[in-house]
Every structure is written in C-alpha cells, then in structure tokens.
Design a protein around this motif. Structure first.
Motif, PDB file in Angstrom:
ATOM      1  N   THR A   1     -21.834   0.434 -36.751  1.00 43.17           N
ATOM      2  CA  THR A   1     -22.744  -0.413 -37.514  1.00 43.17           C
ATOM      3  C   THR A   1     -23.535  -1.270 -36.527  1.00 43.17           C
TER       4      THR A   1
ATOM      5  N   GLU B   1     -17.367   1.565 -41.158  1.00 44.27           N
ATOM      6  CA  GLU B   1     -17.723   0.185 -40.842  1.00 44.27           C
ATOM      7  C   GLU B   1     -18.820  -0.309 -41.776  1.00 44.27           C
TER       8      GLU B   1
ATOM      9  N   LEU C   1     -17.817  -8.156 -39.742  1.00 44.05           N
ATOM     10  CA  LEU C   1     -17.744  -6.709 -39.856  1.00 44.05           C
ATOM     11  C   LEU C   1     -16.446  -6.311 -40.541  1.00 44.05           C
ATOM     12  N   SER C   2     -16.525  -5.234 -41.308  1.00 44.91           N
ATOM     13  CA  SER C   2     -15.341  -4.669 -41.951  1.00 44.91           C
ATOM     14  C   SER C   2     -15.191  -3.217 -41.549  1.00 44.91           C
ATOM     15  N   CYS C   3     -13.968  -2.760 -41.493  1.00 47.39           N
ATOM     16  CA  CYS C   3     -13.664  -1.352 -41.216  1.00 47.39           C
ATOM     17  C   CYS C   3     -12.612  -0.914 -42.228  1.00 47.39           C
TER      18      CYS C   3
ATOM     19  N   GLY D   1     -15.077   5.262 -36.195  1.00 53.46           N
ATOM     20  CA  GLY D   1     -16.067   5.173 -37.252  1.00 53.46           C
ATOM     21  C   GLY D   1     -17.436   5.564 -36.735  1.00 53.46           C
TER      22      GLY D   1
ATOM     23  N   TYR E   1     -21.536  -1.505 -33.154  1.00 55.25           N
ATOM     24  CA  TYR E   1     -20.116  -1.837 -33.152  1.00 55.25           C
ATOM     25  C   TYR E   1     -19.329  -0.728 -33.849  1.00 55.25           C
ATOM     26  N   TYR E   2     -18.267  -0.295 -33.185  1.00 58.98           N
ATOM     27  CA  TYR E   2     -17.428   0.788 -33.686  1.00 58.98           C
ATOM     28  C   TYR E   2     -16.000   0.299 -33.905  1.00 58.98           C
ATOM     29  N   CYS E   3     -15.399   0.732 -34.994  1.00 60.44           N
ATOM     30  CA  CYS E   3     -13.972   0.506 -35.147  1.00 60.44           C
ATOM     31  C   CYS E   3     -13.233   1.772 -34.747  1.00 60.44           C
TER      32      CYS E   3
ATOM     33  N   TRP F   1     -11.913  -2.822 -32.028  1.00 61.30           N
ATOM     34  CA  TRP F   1     -13.371  -2.839 -32.107  1.00 61.30           C
ATOM     35  C   TRP F   1     -13.948  -2.636 -30.708  1.00 61.30           C
TER      36      TRP F   1
END
Length: 124
Positions: free
Chosen positions: A118, A6, A20-22, A115, A94-96, A36
């Motif tokens: 973040t 992330e 946010l990106s994963c 992940g 925040y987790y993917c 997410w």
C-alpha cells in the motif's frame, strides 16, 4: 493458502499520521510472526517493524523508533502499523509479511508470504 491484504495508505502532510492494516486469511494467524517492510523508489526494501505471535515482543528500525507502533489483534486476524509524525522520507510502498511459526524476525528473507503493498506518500 495464506493471503495478506494491506490497507490504510494514502497521502498525508509531514507531521501527520496514518494507520496501516494487514488482514490475514487463514485460521492460524495467531501462530504467525509478522512484520512491516517498505520500499521507496530506487531503493531496496527495508525493515520497518516486527511483532511476535503473542505481541510479547516488537522490533523497530531506528528510523521509525518512537514514531511508529506495531500491534496485532489475533481475534481479528489483523496487524496494524500506527505511523505518527510522518516525514517525507517515510514515503514508500509498505508491505506486510508473515511467517508461519518462529518468533520475531527483522530480515525479509525470513518471511514466507507477502501482501501486495500500500502506497504511503508524505508531502513536505
């Protein structure tokens, strides 16, 4: 082995936005159901949003509906979470999450891989 990374977290004022990106390693990203989740201090991890492998279906927690948008780019092996109108109560790690196969899931136990998380902090 699938790995999720992330990025995009940070500190923002209430009313602001973050994306946010994963990024997912592996050649079969397009077959993964993705989601997410977030965890605030002292609270259990909770569902935020989910997306099917084809982007044909999405799901959102009621608390973020209308403010957050989940999307994915299978050509880039990347999933996104656009977060607008952020509130202090959105503060969390925040987790993917990814699941090989299947369609779309809103429960954390349905996912295979996570992940590292973040941090998103929204100041009032």
């Amino acid at each position: 082995q699938v790995q999720l990374v992330e990025s995009g977290g940070g500190l923002v004022q209430a009313g602001g936005a973050l994306r946010l990106s994963c990024t997912v390693s592996g050649r079969t990203f397009r077959s993964y159901a993705m989601g997410w989740f977030r965890q605030a201090p002292g609270k259990e991890r909770e569902f935020v949003a989910a997306i099917s492998w084809s982007s044909g279906s999405t799901r959102y927690a009621d608390s973020v509906k209308g403010r957050f948008t989940i999307s994915r780019d299978n050509a880039k092996n990347t999933m996104y979470l656009q977060m607008n109108s952020l509130k202090p109560e959105d503060t969390a790690v925040y987790y993917c999450a990814a699941r090989v196969g299947g369609y779309i899931y809103t429960t954390d136990y349905a996912y295979d891989t996570w992940g590292q998380g973040t941090q998103v902090t929204v100041s009032s």
